[in-house]
Design a protein around this motif. Structure first.
Motif, short mmCIF file in Angstrom:
data_model
loop_
_atom_site.label_atom_id
_atom_site.label_comp_id
_atom_site.label_asym_id
_atom_site.label_seq_id
_atom_site.Cartn_x
_atom_site.Cartn_y
_atom_site.Cartn_z
N THR A 148 0.91 -1.60 -0.40
CA THR A 148 -0.28 -0.15 0.01
C THR A 148 0.14 0.95 0.40
O THR A 148 1.77 1.47 0.43
CB THR A 148 -0.57 -0.17 1.19
OG1 THR A 148 -1.48 -0.92 1.29
CG2 THR A 148 -2.31 1.64 1.36
N LEU A 149 0.50 2.51 -0.73
CA LEU A 149 1.19 3.43 -0.45
C LEU A 149 0.08 4.51 -0.61
O LEU A 149 -0.93 4.68 -0.89
CB LEU A 149 1.60 3.64 -2.05
CG LEU A 149 2.52 4.97 -2.09
CD1 LEU A 149 3.75 5.11 -1.34
CD2 LEU A 149 2.42 5.45 -3.71
N THR A 150 0.00 5.46 0.76
CA THR A 150 -0.29 6.58 0.77
C THR A 150 0.55 7.41 1.40
O THR A 150 1.12 7.83 1.57
CB THR A 150 -1.12 5.78 2.37
OG1 THR A 150 -1.89 5.27 2.21
CG2 THR A 150 -1.92 7.32 3.31
N ALA A 151 -0.93 8.50 0.98
CA ALA A 151 0.16 10.32 0.52
C ALA A 151 -1.45 11.00 1.36
O ALA A 151 -2.01 11.20 0.21
CB ALA A 151 1.04 10.73 -0.80
N MET A 408 -7.75 2.01 -6.31
CA MET A 408 -7.43 3.87 -5.13
C MET A 408 -8.60 4.34 -4.60
O MET A 408 -9.49 3.76 -4.92
CB MET A 408 -7.21 4.58 -6.88
CG MET A 408 -6.61 5.55 -6.84
SD MET A 408 -8.04 6.70 -6.89
CE MET A 408 -8.90 6.40 -8.61
N ASN A 409 -8.21 4.30 -3.29
CA ASN A 409 -9.17 5.43 -2.75
C ASN A 409 -8.88 6.88 -2.56
O ASN A 409 -7.28 7.16 -1.93
CB ASN A 409 -9.31 4.77 -1.59
CG ASN A 409 -9.52 3.22 -1.30
OD1 ASN A 409 -11.15 3.08 -1.19
ND2 ASN A 409 -9.33 2.39 -0.86
N VAL A 410 -9.35 7.69 -2.35
CA VAL A 410 -9.46 8.93 -2.43
C VAL A 410 -9.99 10.12 -1.67
O VAL A 410 -11.17 9.29 -0.89
CB VAL A 410 -9.66 10.15 -3.75
CG1 VAL A 410 -9.80 11.49 -3.49
CG2 VAL A 410 -8.64 9.97 -4.50
N GLU A 422 -5.78 13.20 1.22
CA GLU A 422 -5.29 11.67 1.12
C GLU A 422 -6.11 10.86 -0.32
O GLU A 422 -6.91 10.39 -0.42
CB GLU A 422 -5.99 11.48 2.23
CG GLU A 422 -4.71 9.86 2.13
CD GLU A 422 -5.47 9.75 4.59
OE1 GLU A 422 -4.90 9.64 5.02
OE2 GLU A 422 -6.54 8.51 4.09
N PHE A 423 -4.36 10.16 -0.40
CA PHE A 423 -4.38 9.51 -1.78
C PHE A 423 -4.08 7.89 -1.46
O PHE A 423 -2.76 8.24 -0.75
CB PHE A 423 -3.79 9.85 -2.98
CG PHE A 423 -3.14 9.00 -4.14
CD1 PHE A 423 -5.11 8.60 -5.33
CD2 PHE A 423 -2.28 8.24 -4.53
CE1 PHE A 423 -4.29 7.74 -6.20
CE2 PHE A 423 -2.28 7.22 -5.54
CZ PHE A 423 -3.80 6.80 -6.32
N THR A 424 -4.71 7.01 -1.48
CA THR A 424 -3.98 5.37 -1.39
C THR A 424 -4.36 4.38 -2.30
O THR A 424 -5.15 4.64 -3.05
CB THR A 424 -4.91 5.01 0.05
OG1 THR A 424 -4.52 5.74 1.07
CG2 THR A 424 -4.17 3.57 0.39
N LEU A 425 -3.50 3.92 -2.90
CA LEU A 425 -2.80 3.02 -3.66
C LEU A 425 -2.71 1.35 -2.88
O LEU A 425 -1.90 1.86 -2.81
CB LEU A 425 -2.42 3.19 -5.04
CG LEU A 425 -2.19 2.11 -6.32
CD1 LEU A 425 -3.48 2.58 -7.42
CD2 LEU A 425 -0.58 3.24 -6.99
N ARG A 426 -3.35 0.73 -3.40
CA ARG A 426 -3.30 -1.06 -3.24
C ARG A 426 -3.13 -1.20 -3.95
O ARG A 426 -3.85 -1.42 -4.94
CB ARG A 426 -4.57 -0.96 -1.98
CG ARG A 426 -4.19 -0.84 -1.07
CD ARG A 426 -5.33 -0.80 -0.04
NE ARG A 426 -5.03 -0.99 1.52
CZ ARG A 426 -5.84 0.50 1.49
NH1 ARG A 426 -6.66 1.44 0.55
NH2 ARG A 426 -5.32 0.47 2.65
N MET A 427 -2.54 -2.88 -3.93
CA MET A 427 -2.17 -4.15 -5.32
C MET A 427 -1.88 -4.98 -4.56
O MET A 427 -1.11 -5.72 -3.77
CB MET A 427 -0.95 -3.87 -5.83
CG MET A 427 -1.47 -4.78 -7.53
SD MET A 427 0.38 -4.27 -8.40
CE MET A 427 -0.43 -5.08 -10.24
N PRO A 428 -3.63 -5.82 -3.67
CA PRO A 428 -3.28 -6.81 -3.12
C PRO A 428 -3.02 -8.15 -4.07
O PRO A 428 -3.19 -8.53 -4.96
CB PRO A 428 -4.69 -6.99 -2.54
CG PRO A 428 -5.27 -6.37 -3.29
CD PRO A 428 -4.40 -5.25 -3.71
#
Length: 435
Positions: A148-151, A408-410, A422-428
């Motif tokens: 997960t990447l969160t910014a 992707m979540n915003v 806040e931006f979150t990108l996930r690749m499970p």
């Protein structure tokens, strides 16, 4: 003699008539056979055309049935025949899975092709749910690894005045203007493992980078240089954050039109560097930023999920208990002995729906009410103010395969104390360890 001539005349007439009849029959016989052959050929063609029309009618009905499936008219099947909602989701997905039956072949057509097919014919569908609120369980024996990447970015501009105001344009006193810019980036590695089809355990290891820039301008008659003074703080911090652990358990099977209920409990450690552990200068001011809260916390919550064609409604309510401790921090003549961070009440709700069999999206709102922190300074207790953090949520998920997905979540802040964005990108991706 005359009778004899008459007889010959009559005989000639009869012979000519008979010859004409035989000639006519010989002439008409080929025409009749040709007509019969033509009629037989046309009957065969009509029979072939009738069969072709029937085949095309069945094919059109089957295509319409498949089109209805793709447009989401058949999405209310139970996720698993046993009633669980465990599934290998890309980024917290609700997966509705078709129940396999042998009652009818794929080419069968309902009597009314415009009616909705039965539940046994409903296809698999995936619908996103806001991350980190529970609700999607990993099947027994399966391990899901979730990078997960969160910014996030937060900015604020504050204007303070301390003094006397005579009229709107005449101020006597001290004016302070503060501009703040905060950036936060976190790379996380999460793991979820299904103990049973109704229970999973999870953990999350974050690595954090922070960057704060605070510029303050004080305007006063006592200041030199045109009466103004500006200070600038530019700090950063990086390192391991607070590791989290969690358990999720599905309470019911969602039968008889009931929503699914999932109980969650999550604990956050203090493995990151806390605010009382960072380096400071001779004035006691921080020279770097903390990567952790410095306190343990426990968060129980309850998730409710209700499926209805073609959407999924979800909500989550929880309470965060931040456990206070003695920090024993000394700075010149100031001694901070005990700090009790404020607890928080959390809640969110939203709706998710599938655009097709691989793409889905969700909308929601999240709100946290955080109580003030109680601090013991030189034997006296002080209480900070309560504050609220509210955000509008948007999620989008794409299935990349049977065991891989991308989401992707915003989150867009709607209160003063919320991050601007806040931006979150996930690749499970999932692997089956035990059958």
């Amino acid at each position: 003699m005359s009778d004899y001539k008459s007889l010959l005349f009559l005989s000639g007439l009869m012979a000519g008539s008979l010859t004409q009849n035989v000639t006519a029959q010989e002439t008409s016989t080929p025409d009749l056979e040709t007509l019969l052959k033509i009629l037989e050929t046309q009957a065969q063609q009509i029979d072939r055309q009738a069969r072709e029309l029937e085949r095309q009618r069945l094919e059109i009905a089957i295509q319409k049935q498949r089109l209805d499936r793709l447009t989401g008219q058949e999405t209310n099947a139970a996720p698993y025949p046993s009633g669980t909602i465990a599934s290998p989701p890309p980024a917290r997905l609700i997966r509705t899975k078709a129940v396999q039956t042998a009652s009818a072949p794929e080419t069968s057509v309902p009597e009314d092709a415009a009616t909705r097919p039965s539940e046994e014919q409903r296809p698999q569908q995936e619908i996103t749910v806001i991350a980190d609120v529970g609700g999607v369980l990993t099947p027994k024996g399966q391990l899901t690894i979730e990078p997960t990447l969160t910014a996030s970015h937060t900015s604020s501009n504050r204007f303070f005045f301390q003094g006397v105001e005579f009229v709107d344009s005449v101020l006597i006193g001290v004016i302070e203007a503060t501009e703040t810019r905060r950036n936060y980036i976190s790379g996380q590695l999460g793991f979820r493992y299904g103990l049973t089809n109704r229970m999973e355990v999870s953990t999350k290891v974050p690595f954090i980078y922070r960057d704060d820039r605070v510029e303050s301008t004080i305007v006063s008659e006592q200041n030199d240089n045109d009466g103004s003074s500006t200070t600038l703080q530019d700090l950063s911090g990086e390192g391991l954050g607070d590791i989290e652990f969690g358990i999720q358990y599905q309470l019911n099977d969602g039968q008889e039109n009931w929503p699914y209920f999932v109980a969650n409990i999550r604990a956050k450690s203090r493995t990151g560097e806390g605010p009382f552990e960072v380096d400071r200068d001779e004035d006691g001011l921080e020279t770097e930023l903390a990567t952790g809260s410095g306190f343990w916390s426990v968060e129980p919550s309850l998730t409710m999920i209700y499926q209805t064609d073609p959407a999924v409604f979800f909500t989550n309510f929880g309470y965060i208990w931040n456990i206070g401790r003695d920090v024993n921090f000394q700075n010149e003549d100031i001694f901070i002995s005990h700090v009790d961070p404020g607890d928080a009440v959390t809640g969110n709700f939203g709706i998710g729906f599938a655009l097709n069999e691989t793409l889905s999206m969700s909308f929601g709102y999240q709100h946290n009410y955080i109580f003030g922190t109680e601090t013991e300074i030189n034997g006296r207790f002080t209480q900070s103010r309560d504050f609220q953090v509210g955000s509008l949520l948007f999620g989008l998920a794409l299935g990349l395969g049977e065991r891989t997905g991308l989401s992707m979540n915003v989150a867009v802040g709607v209160t003063d104390d919320s991050p601007d964005v806040e931006f979150t990108l996930r690749m499970p991706f999932s692997v089956m360890l035990f059958e």
